[in-house]
Design an enzyme around this catalytic site. Structure first.
Site, PDB file in Angstrom:
ATOM      1  N   ARG A   1       0.840  -1.202   0.000  1.00 45.04           N
ATOM      2  CA  ARG A   1       0.000   0.000   0.000  1.00 45.04           C
ATOM      3  C   ARG A   1       0.874   1.252   0.000  1.00 45.04           C
ATOM      4  O   ARG A   1       1.806   1.373   0.790  1.00 45.04           O
ATOM      5  CB  ARG A   1      -0.940   0.012   1.208  1.00 45.04           C
TER       6      ARG A   1
ATOM      7  N   ARG B   1       1.610   1.236  10.247  1.00 43.55           N
ATOM      8  CA  ARG B   1       1.204   1.602   8.882  1.00 43.55           C
ATOM      9  C   ARG B   1       2.414   1.468   7.949  1.00 43.55           C
ATOM     10  O   ARG B   1       3.269   2.345   7.904  1.00 43.55           O
ATOM     11  CB  ARG B   1       0.662   3.031   8.865  1.00 43.55           C
TER      12      ARG B   1
ATOM     13  N   GLU C   1      -7.052  -0.685  15.371  1.00 44.09           N
ATOM     14  CA  GLU C   1      -7.613  -1.658  14.423  1.00 44.09           C
ATOM     15  C   GLU C   1      -6.608  -2.756  14.073  1.00 44.09           C
ATOM     16  O   GLU C   1      -5.442  -2.491  13.784  1.00 44.09           O
ATOM     17  CB  GLU C   1      -8.035  -0.943  13.140  1.00 44.09           C
TER      18      GLU C   1
ATOM     19  N   SER D   1     -10.687  -5.918   9.861  1.00 40.34           N
ATOM     20  CA  SER D   1     -11.886  -5.266   9.335  1.00 40.34           C
ATOM     21  C   SER D   1     -12.652  -6.306   8.530  1.00 40.34           C
ATOM     22  O   SER D   1     -12.108  -6.898   7.599  1.00 40.34           O
ATOM     23  CB  SER D   1     -11.496  -4.076   8.454  1.00 40.34           C
TER      24      SER D   1
ATOM     25  N   ARG E   1       0.404  -6.494  12.772  1.00 37.14           N
ATOM     26  CA  ARG E   1      -0.262  -5.866  13.910  1.00 37.14           C
ATOM     27  C   ARG E   1      -0.513  -6.873  15.025  1.00 37.14           C
ATOM     28  O   ARG E   1      -0.476  -6.538  16.209  1.00 37.14           O
ATOM     29  CB  ARG E   1      -1.561  -5.194  13.469  1.00 37.14           C
TER      30      ARG E   1
END
Length: 425
Positions: A262, A277, A349, A352, A391
């Site tokens: 990403r 991130r 988070e 999801s 994570r």
């Protein structure tokens, strides 16, 4: 992708649903393009019908030797040919414009999705586990990893730039152990089929799951025009594209462990420290393809599968129902799992899980046929992190840290770590 027929039938309801996404009414522009497209198609069809009829008369006039009538009819045929070409081009133009407009519109949120602008307006559904009192000041995963000598951001940045990391020794093995544990859980207990998909895909695949055309800046592209996948959701869901699936084969549940790439174009200044991130990270993804009447229950099931991962890792978390302003482009309902991070004294988070309804299936023409019915229907697609491996690793590090900087390995991971109970410098 939205069905223009449904917008025709109830434009007000469509605009009202889009308003819950914070958007102005779109139906007037869409319906205008739809009318222009259908009018052009009508002119095309009329010209083609008339030309075919005149072509027969041309043959008769030629056979009878009536040269004047033959030339007159030939002139009419030539005129209709011009009309046919022009109307065909117009129909194509309006069809492309309509599809481009529809493709840029997000999915419609379900009616009970809470209203809000961002993550601050999400609704907490439940919690599991209590953050434990460490009895000392919590270190973050960066200090822990560097203290172990097994997390190197500097060396990664020297070769790749910011938002990359090199894991070594025990942490590299812990990352692998987490992924293997998740795959074994989802395949062995949750009924998912493991898939090893491509990591590079074409435009059509990215369009199908909703990354294109809107989010091209968030992606990495190769020199030959392929895209590096931002999540295994893309190749897994696209396995169903351009096909009519057997009713008896549903639900189809798939899981994959892949790198994810990403660009994080819109995250400047956010989570610049550590592994929260990254441009490249590992994730175990879950995808389900189901009949429309089963998708609501499947979302609850998928969320529960992701929760089980965190429970077995002994990580406190909470489940959040996302508000309309925080949902992804393709989702109509999303639950986020947020894991407790002691160093931040906050939940962040880690997974999801989304129900996309028929939105993605319509974009990739993924359908199924019910037994005894001739007309196929669009599948409902769901996707969820099961979970983000990096994570999960940092959450394990922080929640199971010891005062001396060592990390206690959760019991469920020890078989994957050769029986190791603790990571130490």
């Amino acid at each position: 992708m939205h069905d223009i027929k449904l917008i025709r039938d109830d434009a007000a309801a469509f605009d009202a649903a889009l308003a819950r996404r914070g958007m102005e009414p779109q139906s007037p522009a869409l319906l205008k393009l739809d009318v222009q497209r259908r009018e052009a198609l009508g002119r095309q069809q009329e010209a083609e019908t008339e030309r075919n009829a005149l072509s027969k008369l041309v043959g008769r006039a030629k056979a009878s030797g009536d040269e004047a009538e033959f030339n007159r009819l030939r002139g009419e045929v030539d005129r209709l040919k011009t009309v046919l070409e022009e109307s065909s081009e117009q129909a194509k133009h309006f069809d492309e414009a309509l599809n481009q407009h529809l493709a840029a519109l997000p999915n419609l949120p379900e009616a009970d999705v809470p209203m809000g602008k961002d993550e601050n307006d999400n609704q907490e559904i439940r919690r599991w586990g209590e953050p434990k009192a460490l009895g000392f000041k919590a270190k973050d995963h960066v200090d822990l990893g560097e203290g172990l000598g097994q997390m190197d951001f500097e060396a990664a940045a020297a070769m790749s730039g910011a938002r990359f990391v090199a894991l070594k020794g025990g942490l590299a093995r812990l990352e692998r152990a987490l992924a293997q544990f998740m795959l074994d859980l989802h395949t062995g207990e949750h009924g998912y089929m493991e898939v090893s998909p491509p990591y590079m895909v074409r435009d059509e695949a990215m369009f199908g799951t909703g990354q294109l055309p809107k989010f091209a800046d968030d992606l990495f592209r190769t020199t030959d025009g392929r895209w590096l996948i931002p999540t295994a959701e893309v190749p897994l869901t696209n396995l169903a594209r351009d096909a009519i699936h057997d009713d008896a084969a549903l639900p189809m549940r798939m899981t994959a462990y892949t790198p994810c790439f990403r660009a994080e174009a819109g995250s400047a200044g956010r989570d610049t420290r550590g592994m929260i991130r990254m441009h490249q990270f590992q994730k175990v993804e879950m995808v389900a393809l189901v009949k429309p009447e089963d998708s609501a229950a499947e979302l609850d099931r998928m969320t529960g599968c992701a929760e089980k991962v965190l429970q077995l890792l002994e990580l406190p978390y909470r489940v959040m129902l996302l508000c309309n302003g925080d949902m992804g482009f393709s989702a109509q309902r999303t639950y986020d799992l947020e894991v407790w991070l002691p160093s931040q004294d906050a939940y962040r988070e880690i997974s999801s899980c989304s129900n996309c309804g028929e939105f993605q299936a319509r974009r990739m023409n993924a359908r199924f046929r019910k037994e005894g019915e001739k007309k196929p229907a669009f599948l409902h697609t769901l996707n969820g992190s099961g979970v983000a491996v990096g994570r999960a690793m940092l959450a394990v590090m922080e929640n199971h840290q010891n005062e001396d900087g060592s990390i206690t390995i959760p019991a469920v991971l020890r078989p994957y770590m050769g029986g190791l109970e603790r990571l130490e410098a």
